[in-house]
Motif scaffolding. Structure first.
Motif, short mmCIF file in Angstrom:
data_model
loop_
_atom_site.label_atom_id
_atom_site.label_comp_id
_atom_site.label_asym_id
_atom_site.label_seq_id
_atom_site.Cartn_x
_atom_site.Cartn_y
_atom_site.Cartn_z
N GLY A 140 0.83 -1.21 0.00
CA GLY A 140 0.00 0.00 0.00
C GLY A 140 0.85 1.24 0.00
O GLY A 140 1.43 1.62 -1.02
N ARG A 141 0.98 1.89 1.18
CA ARG A 141 1.77 3.11 1.28
C ARG A 141 2.77 2.98 2.43
O ARG A 141 2.56 2.23 3.37
CB ARG A 141 0.86 4.32 1.52
N GLY A 142 3.86 3.74 2.31
CA GLY A 142 4.89 3.68 3.32
C GLY A 142 4.45 4.33 4.63
O GLY A 142 3.49 5.10 4.67
N GLU A 143 5.17 4.01 5.69
CA GLU A 143 4.90 4.58 7.01
C GLU A 143 6.19 5.09 7.63
O GLU A 143 7.28 4.63 7.30
CB GLU A 143 4.31 3.53 7.95
N VAL A 144 6.06 6.05 8.55
CA VAL A 144 7.19 6.43 9.38
C VAL A 144 7.33 5.37 10.46
O VAL A 144 6.42 5.18 11.27
CB VAL A 144 6.99 7.82 10.02
N LYS A 145 8.46 4.67 10.47
CA LYS A 145 8.62 3.56 11.40
C LYS A 145 9.41 3.94 12.65
O LYS A 145 9.12 3.46 13.74
CB LYS A 145 9.29 2.38 10.71
N PHE A 146 10.44 4.78 12.51
CA PHE A 146 11.17 5.19 13.70
C PHE A 146 11.95 6.47 13.42
O PHE A 146 12.20 6.85 12.27
CB PHE A 146 12.11 4.10 14.23
N ALA A 147 12.32 7.12 14.54
CA ALA A 147 13.24 8.25 14.52
C ALA A 147 14.53 7.80 15.18
O ALA A 147 14.51 7.28 16.30
CB ALA A 147 12.64 9.44 15.27
N TYR A 148 15.64 7.95 14.48
CA TYR A 148 16.95 7.56 15.01
C TYR A 148 17.75 8.79 15.38
O TYR A 148 17.83 9.75 14.60
CB TYR A 148 17.74 6.74 13.99
N LEU A 149 18.38 8.76 16.55
CA LEU A 149 19.28 9.85 16.93
C LEU A 149 20.22 9.39 18.03
O LEU A 149 19.95 8.42 18.74
CB LEU A 149 18.50 11.07 17.40
N SER A 150 21.32 10.11 18.14
CA SER A 150 22.27 9.96 19.25
C SER A 150 22.20 11.27 20.03
O SER A 150 22.82 12.26 19.63
CB SER A 150 23.68 9.71 18.71
N CYS A 208 5.31 6.09 16.01
CA CYS A 208 6.53 5.42 15.54
C CYS A 208 7.46 5.17 16.71
O CYS A 208 7.27 5.69 17.81
CB CYS A 208 7.23 6.26 14.47
N ALA A 209 8.46 4.35 16.49
CA ALA A 209 9.47 4.05 17.51
C ALA A 209 10.53 5.14 17.54
O ALA A 209 10.65 5.97 16.62
CB ALA A 209 10.11 2.70 17.23
N ILE A 210 11.32 5.13 18.60
CA ILE A 210 12.51 5.97 18.71
C ILE A 210 13.69 5.05 18.96
O ILE A 210 13.64 4.19 19.85
CB ILE A 210 12.40 6.98 19.87
N VAL A 211 14.73 5.19 18.17
CA VAL A 211 15.97 4.45 18.39
C VAL A 211 16.99 5.42 18.97
O VAL A 211 17.45 6.35 18.29
CB VAL A 211 16.50 3.83 17.08
#
Length: 413
Positions: free
Chosen positions: A168-178, A206-209
């Motif tokens: 279907g359509r893409g999704e925002v799955k996570f935000a990555y940051l240090s 969404c998740a946060i990494v």
């Protein structure tokens, strides 16, 4: 035939690490390198590790040290990590902890866990290029994360959903940051920025990494709680949190032993354990045993030694930059970590500057473009202060300043 014809489509996204390639050039005598984001080997607790390995191979322990083990990781090490996480505001059980082969393996697993082709990963501009490499294998699109900016969750969602994918359509799955002393900028995300990130992730579902590789290496300024600690305060329990915390012993004890960890809600850890079982069964048991012994017997004392040494080198680099950089060059002023980020005048190219720096001044650094998902940042570069003595830092920065002054005189800016 060529087997390349059979490679999966994901291999088209894989790129060589510019830093790993650059390190191949840095063995020649006389070269002063600000390139490698690596700890000083002279500061490794080598004696403590020698004793730890010797103890692990005593008759009563060698069977365990040299045998297969559980995928989750060595229990005493996970118990020690639990106490350390509690000290920074993240109470957890050992079942919330997975030992990985460095935090780089954790990033690969998280890309595999969350990203389907066409999904969106939010990353900084710039961001850690190892994270970009890990995530690219799973064929995402990247969008720019700026927790302190004014971009709305709706705009992120609309951009992600504009991508047509098989399901279907893409999704925002996570935000990555240090968030602490980030690689490559050295910058730290403020408390308000961390709270804003949690708000954004909640709106996007969404998740946060959270990459905590440098969290222990603070030299001045006030401690800021990890994003995961702030989320636990909001939600009351780790099991309700969307943040996944990645830690590592690579910057504090030893990168060569490849021991990192993940802290997350138990369903996340359980799925990552399945990935671990499929990938390498478990991280090396003897390495985990040695890291546990060294950490348990002197982690805080050793980290204080690192803080004093690296803090003095950071100060030396900041002073040298102030003394030798021409007008038009700016840089970050990190409170910890291993890096300072330079922004050059418009029109200068970091990669071209590196070639002249190697040939004319015998200095090396990492051009900044590699740290941008979209290939921007041509006029930036990363300097690491971790491996050079203070006098060599002064000499190397003076050489870089001389080269930039020469380019300025040539009309380069």
């Amino acid at each position: 035939m060529s087997l390349q014809q059979l490679f999966a489509s994901r291999t088209l996204q894989m790129k060589a690490s510019e830093i790993r390639e650059l390190l191949k050039l840095l063995d020649r005598p006389g070269l002063l390198s600000f390139a490698g984001g690596i700890p000083d080997p002279g500061l490794f607790p080598a004696k403590a590790f020698a004793e730890a390995f010797q103890e692990a191979l005593t008759p009563d322990r060698q069977a365990q040290a040299l045998q297969y083990s559980v995928s989750e990781g060595y229990v005493p090490l996970r118990q020690w990590i639990r106490s350390q996480m509690a000290a920074i505001g993240v109470p957890c059980d050992i079942d919330n902890i997975l030992i990985t082969s460095g935090s780089q393996q954790a990033l690969d697993y998280l890309g595999k866990l969350f990203l389907s082709p066409g999904d969106t990963a939010l990353v900084g501009a710039p961001t850690y290029l190892g994270a970009l490499a890990a995530f690219r294998a799973y064929e995402p699109r990247f969008d720019q994360l700026n927790p302190t900016g004014n971009r709305t969750a709706a705009s992120y969602r609309e951009a992600a959903q504009s991508v047509q994918v098989a399901a279907g359509r893409g999704e925002v799955k996570f935000a990555y940051l240090s968030p602490d002393f980030a690689n490559p900028t050295g910058e730290t995300l403020s408390l308000s920025g961390r709270e804003a990130l949690l708000d954004l992730a909640e709106e996007l579902n969404c998740a946060i990494v959270e990459d905590g590789a440098y969290q222990a290496l603070r030299y001045d300024g006030e401690e800021v709680p990890p994003v995961l600690a702030l989320e636990i305060k909001r939600r009351g329990t780790l099991e309700s949190c969307r943040t996944v915390y990645c830690g590592s012993f690579s910057k504090t004890l030893s990168p060569g032993l490849r021991v990192g960890w993940v802290v997350a809600a138990k369903p996340v850890i359980a799925q990552m354990v399945l990935m671990k079982q499929a990938a390498d069964l478990h991280s090396a048991t003897i390495n985990q045993m040695a890291v546990h012994q060294v950490a348990a017997r002197g982690f805080a004392t050793h980290v204080q030694t690192l803080r004093l040494a690296y803090g003095a080198r950071r100060d030396a680099m900041l002073a040298a930059l102030q003394a030798h950089m021409p007008a038009g060059v700016s840089w970050t002023r990190p409170e910890g970590g291993m890096f300072i980020w330079l922004t050059l005048p418009k029109g200068l190219d970091g990669a071209a500057l590196l070639q002249r720096a190697l040939a004319e001044q015998e200095i090396a650094f990492v051009p900044g473009q590699a740290f941008f998902a979209d290939g921007a940042g041509h006029n930036t570069l990363r300097l690491s202060f971790s491996t050079l003595a203070e006098a060599d830092i002064e000499t190397g920065i003076a050489r870089l300043g001389d080269l930039l002054q020469q380019i300025k005189a040539e009309g380069g800016f």
